[in-house]
Design an enzyme around this catalytic site. Structure first.
Site, PDB file in Angstrom:
ATOM      1  N   CYS A  14      19.482  -1.635  -1.311  1.00 56.28           N
ATOM      2  CA  CYS A  14      19.249  -2.972  -1.861  1.00 56.28           C
ATOM      3  C   CYS A  14      20.511  -3.483  -2.580  1.00 56.28           C
ATOM      4  O   CYS A  14      21.472  -3.861  -1.931  1.00 56.28           O
ATOM      5  CB  CYS A  14      18.010  -2.936  -2.758  1.00 56.28           C
ATOM      6  N   HIS A  74      13.820  -1.134   0.885  1.00 56.32           N
ATOM      7  CA  HIS A  74      13.662   0.015  -0.011  1.00 56.32           C
ATOM      8  C   HIS A  74      13.125   1.223   0.750  1.00 56.32           C
ATOM      9  O   HIS A  74      11.927   1.486   0.742  1.00 56.32           O
ATOM     10  CB  HIS A  74      12.758  -0.352  -1.190  1.00 56.32           C
ATOM     11  N   GLU A  96      13.208   4.206  -0.026  1.00 54.00           N
ATOM     12  CA  GLU A  96      12.569   5.184  -0.923  1.00 54.00           C
ATOM     13  C   GLU A  96      11.094   4.865  -1.140  1.00 54.00           C
ATOM     14  O   GLU A  96      10.320   5.729  -1.533  1.00 54.00           O
ATOM     15  CB  GLU A  96      13.322   5.247  -2.267  1.00 54.00           C
TER      16      GLU A  96
HETATM   17  N1  LIG Z   1      20.797  -8.484  -5.758  1.00 57.05           N
HETATM   18  C1  LIG Z   1      20.380  -7.139  -6.078  1.00 57.05           C
HETATM   19  C2  LIG Z   1      18.895  -6.990  -5.972  1.00 57.05           C
HETATM   20  C3  LIG Z   1      18.348  -7.321  -4.662  1.00 57.05           C
HETATM   21  C4  LIG Z   1      18.080  -8.758  -4.490  1.00 57.05           C
HETATM   22  O1  LIG Z   1      17.121  -9.247  -5.075  1.00 57.05           O
HETATM   23  O2  LIG Z   1      18.824  -9.418  -3.779  1.00 57.05           O
END
Ligand SMILES: NCCCC(=O)O
Length: 281
Positions: free
Chosen positions: A143, A245, A247
């Site tokens: 992410c 994600h 995980e």
């Molecule tokens: N920018 C880091 C977290 C992931 C997202 O919401 O884009």
């Protein structure tokens, strides 16, 4: 690819690899007697590394040691999720979102697009990434971690996913996760790992890669063109980024367990090559 519990349980030759995991820092309980500065990581990240046969070791954001020294003690790096990367790292100013009403309060609002950027975390993780890459250690970015890899390689981000035709990538207002498909590029590392051309992505991000960094390939792309997986084009590097994600998805989708499994194997293979004394007969 179908993984069995036996595949996961047996780490194979050599010692289990030591996998550095970057972690965030945040304030809790502000304005109360319980106010404190916390360091934290989602348990699922550590569980995924452990279940894949690696030993996760946490790297705090204010670790005073040189990043190259830290990575010399490790066999791989997981760049974890969390707050947004500070836009100054990719040559932009913080942008502002204006809204007619805030859902909960019904009043007009404005807020910075990039959420709680932390200069210390950014600089720490950028240095760890560069050190891991220089040592040809495997890197898995999750992410924010994927976005950080892109920024480290000179790429940029959309501070909000507001491009025309974009599908929903965020949690909805009631917390439900949107799932969508990703298509893997032929001949890519992730295509090999997942063993299929298309896969499902549980999507919870509000930013996305805009310009791809040097040497990176958008090896998994959503139907609206948003990169969901990246990898380094140079086969000497095992550098993979996942916008979703993995995980959180491994218990439902074997492909995400396969990703951690391959990452751990690659960490271990390279550790054995560096340190043949660890190889069992
Ligand atoms: N920018 C880091 C977290 C992931 C997202 O919401 O884009």
């Amino acid at each position: 690819m179908a993984l069995t519990s036996v595949d996961i349980a047996l780490p194979g030759p050599g010692r289990p690899p030591l996998i550095g995991v970057s972690i965030g820092r945040f304030h809790m309980g502000a304005g109360t007697s319980q106010a404190r500065l916390m360091t934290g990581i989602k348990q699922e990240v550590l569980d995924s590394v452990t279940e894949a046969g690696g030993i996760p070791l946490l790297i705090p954001v204010d670790c005073p040691h040189d990043a190259a020294q830290v990575m010399a003690a490790l066999d791989g790096l997981v760049l974890s999720g969390g707050q947004d990367v500070d836009p100054s790292n990719y040559g932009q100013e913080q942008q502002v979102t204006y809204g007619a009403t805030e859902t909960a309060t019904g009043v007009p609002f404005s807020r910075p697009k990039s959420w709680q950027p932390c200069a210390l975390r950014d600089s720490s993780e950028l240095a760890l990434y560069r050190a891991a890459k220089a040592a040809e250690l495997p890197v898995l970015g999750i992410c924010r971690g994927m976005q950080l890899i892109n920024v480290a390689e000179g790429g940029t981000l959309h501070q909000e996913i507001l491009m025309p035709g974009a599908i929903s990538h965020e949690l909805d207002s009631e917390g439900y996760v949107h799932h969508h498909f990703v298509r893997f590029g032929a001949g890519t590392r992730v295509r090999d790992i997942f063993g299929v051309e298309q896969y499902i992505v549980p999507s919870t991000h509000h930013q996305a890669i805009a310009r791809l960094g040097d040497g990176l390939v958008a090896c998994g792309v959503a139907e609206d063109g948003v990169p969901e997986f990246i990898e380094h084009a140079d086969p000497r590097h095992f550098i993979v980024g996942v916008q979703g994600h993995p995980e959180k998805a491994g218990h439902n989708f074997d492909g995400y367990r396969a990703l951690f499994h391959h990452f751990r194997l690659e960490c271990q293979r390279r550790a054995i090559a560096r340190e043949p004394r660890f190889k069992r007969a």
